[in-house]
Enzyme design. Structure first.
Site, PDB file in Angstrom:
ATOM      1  N   ASP A  96       0.830  -1.214   0.000  1.00 38.33           N
ATOM      2  CA  ASP A  96       0.000   0.000   0.000  1.00 38.33           C
ATOM      3  C   ASP A  96       0.866   1.266   0.000  1.00 38.33           C
ATOM      4  O   ASP A  96       2.048   1.223   0.316  1.00 38.33           O
ATOM      5  CB  ASP A  96      -0.893  -0.030   1.243  1.00 38.33           C
ATOM      6  CG  ASP A  96      -2.171   0.786   1.073  1.00 38.33           C
ATOM      7  OD1 ASP A  96      -2.286   1.539   0.092  1.00 38.33           O
ATOM      8  OD2 ASP A  96      -3.055   0.658   1.943  1.00 38.33           O
ATOM      9  N   GLU A 103     -13.995   2.253  -0.131  1.00 33.14           N
ATOM     10  CA  GLU A 103     -13.399   2.916   1.027  1.00 33.14           C
ATOM     11  C   GLU A 103     -13.700   4.409   1.052  1.00 33.14           C
ATOM     12  O   GLU A 103     -13.809   5.014   2.122  1.00 33.14           O
ATOM     13  CB  GLU A 103     -11.887   2.701   1.056  1.00 33.14           C
ATOM     14  CG  GLU A 103     -11.133   3.418  -0.051  1.00 33.14           C
ATOM     15  CD  GLU A 103      -9.624   3.394   0.160  1.00 33.14           C
ATOM     16  OE1 GLU A 103      -9.172   2.825   1.171  1.00 33.14           O
ATOM     17  OE2 GLU A 103      -8.905   3.938  -0.688  1.00 33.14           O
TER      18      GLU A 103
END
Length: 673
Positions: free
Chosen positions: A419, A473
């Site tokens: 990430d 998200e």
């Protein structure tokens, strides 16, 4: 018709004025190349520079547009070019794609390769669905590229879907997550001081579209786009200069932020192949949703044995904040929580769980927090036939992959979600390619976040998903402005299958069980919800390409909704065949995908309710049973409302379906033995 002709003539004259045509000096030479079906034509003009123009049947797509490479010594590959060799070929083959939306891809194109005396060549390919070009260099030693000239001069002031950069990390221009909503504007309205990412879609009119892509991105910076400062209706490429110095910064100091960049974009070997600059051309929107250009332009797989690569679904903790109820432990970053996730995954035949951020120490991947024992969790998962995937920041992965990958692979970990990459300058592209190879060496899957797809998934098929999308998200924190939702999720949901998915799979992370209408939606970070109906979420599992696909909500929520969970669990993540039945960018999409003898149908709409007809002629002979989910009669006011039905169907049937506001329709269709 006269007005249109005058407009195109004016644009042509303007392009000549800003980029003087060498033919006026009587020095130019043209090379014409056609797509195999003859509908697309490219003309490459060699004079004082190199330009290409593109048309589809009688419709101009690109007016003459220059291309060149500028080296740091001032030499420009593409100025005063002299052709030394011309090669033409027709390629008609196919390659297998075991981790994709179809089992094989047809690779059929006409090739024109122009070699120049100054030690470089330009390769052009024309497919039936688009065109692409790239540079090759043929020099001794190393080369330093100051810049690359990439120009797309369109033939009119077309509407475009522009994904602007809008959340730069620490204000650094080229540090971005590659997640953008679309500004739907005219080319003339594009901001000259702003960057956009690819793919970018242009509406050519008469149903035709053109999408700008890049392909086979390796050891070179990625392509950004911006409005040309002088030429109307023209988009030019911009590349991140090479980072010389940097610091940690961004969200939770997880990013590398360049503080000083070089006066060049790349340093390459003198014998190099640069990435593709491509345009996908579609006659109708449905063509975009089943396009293979990213696969066709990518380098073949570098992993000889891919038998260990296992696509599948993932029970995921982060989006739902591990909101578990009726348990005898405090849910959070501890083994009890993840054993519960493993139990849920096993009960529903899910292949994996992810342990997201927080399991390791901040400064290293080699030490866990006190309440996490990865070895114990991996062994517990193995006993339940559930694999464990670990989250990791790019910074720690880049620093520790040589230690962490063999250590956790030996333990039995199945992969890493890397990430906060959030860059695609040459340094980062090199890093990600190295990480992909190291992961493959240790039989580890990768899910890359803060990074865009460019065909890498073919070259490194262990890279099973990419983020680069405004996924679910974002609706943990989507703002409400003057009582209205600022970010329109359902419209975005039916835009990305035609644009973002051109580049490859996307980790949208669907599966919300808390579903809301426009009037009832709120952003609540620890108790998130989705915009649109329950069936809208269910249909995403068929519509969205993701060989590694998340179940974003909590086990508690899914167990309350077991009927929906059972359906989600049965939808594959890779397929043998895809058929796009109907759709329009930003409005709706209806498609079907086949795995073996079973078909999966998915339909999504924006906030506009609509009735559509589905023609089931894609089915084979015989009678089928369809387990279908449709929006309930009250879905416009209670978005969780749905109806499940079992019906019989055959290839001769046509069915009217109703999609409610932000709604969906989905089905599993299997032959009756």
């Amino acid at each position: 018709m006269k007005k249109i002709s005058v407009t195109l003539f004016s644009l042509f004259v303007l392009s000549v004025f800003l980029y003087p045509r060498p033919s006026q000096a009587g020095k130019s030479r043209s090379y014409e190349i056609h797509s195999p079906d003859g509908h697309i034509t490219a003309v490459v003009e060699i004079g004082e520079d190199i330009r290409w123009q593109l048309s589809h049947d009688a419709d101009p797509v690109l007016l003459p547009s220059p291309l060149s490479l500028t080296l740091t010594d001032g030499e420009i590959a593409g100025k005063q070019p002299r052709v030394s060799k011309v090669t033409r070929k027709t390629i008609d083959t196919f390659f297998e794609t075991p981790f994709y939306k179809k089992e094989k891809v047809t690779d059929h194109y006409n090739l024109l390769l122009l070699r120049f005396t100054a030690g470089y060549s330009v390769e052009f390919r024309l497919y039936n669905d688009g065109a692409a070009y790239r540079f090759h260099t043929h020099r001794k030693g190393d080369l330093t590229i100051r810049d690359e000239e990439v120009v797309f001069t369109f033939a009119g002031d077309h509407k475009a879907f522009v994904p602007y950069i809008n959340d730069r990390r620490d204000g650094e221009r080229f540090t971005y997550s590659f997640e953008s909503f679309y500004d739907e504007i005219r080319l003339s309205e594009m901001k000259k001081d702003s960057l956009a990412i690819v793919p970018l879609l242009v509406d050519l009119g008469n149903g035709k579209k053109a999408a700008i892509l890049e392909g086979d991105l390796e050891n070179y910076p990625g392509l950004f786009l911006t409005a040309h400062p002088q030429l109307s209706h023209t988009i030019r490429g911009v590349f991140a200069p090479y980072p010389l110095e940097g610091k940690t910064g961004g969200h939770n100091n997880l990013n590398f932020i360049a503080t000083r960049r070089a006066a060049y974009i790349a340093q390459i070997d003198g014998q190099s192949t640069l990435p593709w600059r491509a345009i996908v051309i579609s006659r109708k929107d449905t063509d975009l949703a089943n396009n293979d250009m990213a696969q066709k332009l990518a380098s073949p797989s570098r992993i000889a044995d891919t038998s260990w690569i296992r696509p599948g679904k993932v029970a995921w903790d982060w989006w739902n904040s591990s909101n578990l109820t009726h348990v005898d432990f405090v849910a959070g970053m501890n083994n009890a929580t993840y054993k519960y996730f493993i139990d849920f995954a096993a009960a529903n035949h899910l292949e994996y769980i992810i342990i997201d951020a927080g399991w390791s120490a901040e400064e290293t991947l080699m030490r866990t927090v006190p309440d996490i024992d990865i070895k114990e969790l991996v062994e517990y998962g193995r006993s339940k036939q559930v694999g464990v995937i670990l989250w990791a920041s790019w910074q720690l992965t880049d620093k520790e992959a040589d230690r962490a990958f063999p250590y956790y692979a030996a333990m039995g970990v199945k992969g890493f979600k890397v990430d906060f990459i959030d860059s695609d300058d040459q340094r980062m592209i090199r890093s990600v390619s190295s990480i992909a190879q190291k992961a493959a060496d240790h039989k580890l899957l990768l899910n890359l976040h803060g990074f865009k797809a460019t065909g890498m998934q073919r070259t490194y098929p262990n890279v099973v998903n990419f983020e680069g999308v405004k996924g679910l998200e974002n609706f943990k924190w989507a703002p409400i402005v003057n009582g209205q939702i600022r970010d329109d999720a359902p419209r975005y949901d039916v835009t990305i299958p035609f644009i973002r998915m051109l580049a490859g799979p996307m980790d949208y992370t669907p599966g919300a069980m808390s579903n809301k209408t426009r009037e009832t939606y709120r952003s609540v970070n620890r108790h998130p919800m989705s915009q649109g109906t329950r069936v809208h979420q269910l249909a995403m599992y068929t519509v969205y390409e993701a060989p590694l696909q998340m179940l974003a909500d909590s086990p508690t929520a899914y167990m309350r909704e077991q009927e929906c969970t059972d359906f989600i669990a049965q939808v594959p993540t890779v397929f043998d065949e895809t058929v796009v039945l109907d759709g329009e960018v930003g409005e709706y999409i209806i498609l079907a995908r086949r795995k073996g003898v079973t078909w999966y149908l998915g339909a999504l709409t924006n906030w506009t309710a609509r009735e559509k007809e589905i023609d089931f002629s894609f089915l084979g002979p015989g009678t089928y049973e369809a387990e279908l989910f449709r929006d309930g009669m009250n879905a416009n006011t209670e978005a969780t409302d749905y109806r499940k039905e079992i019906i019989r169907i055959s290839s001769g049937d046509k069915i009217q379906i109703r999609l409610y506001q932000g709604g969906g329709y989905t089905a599993r269709i299997y032959p009756i033995q």
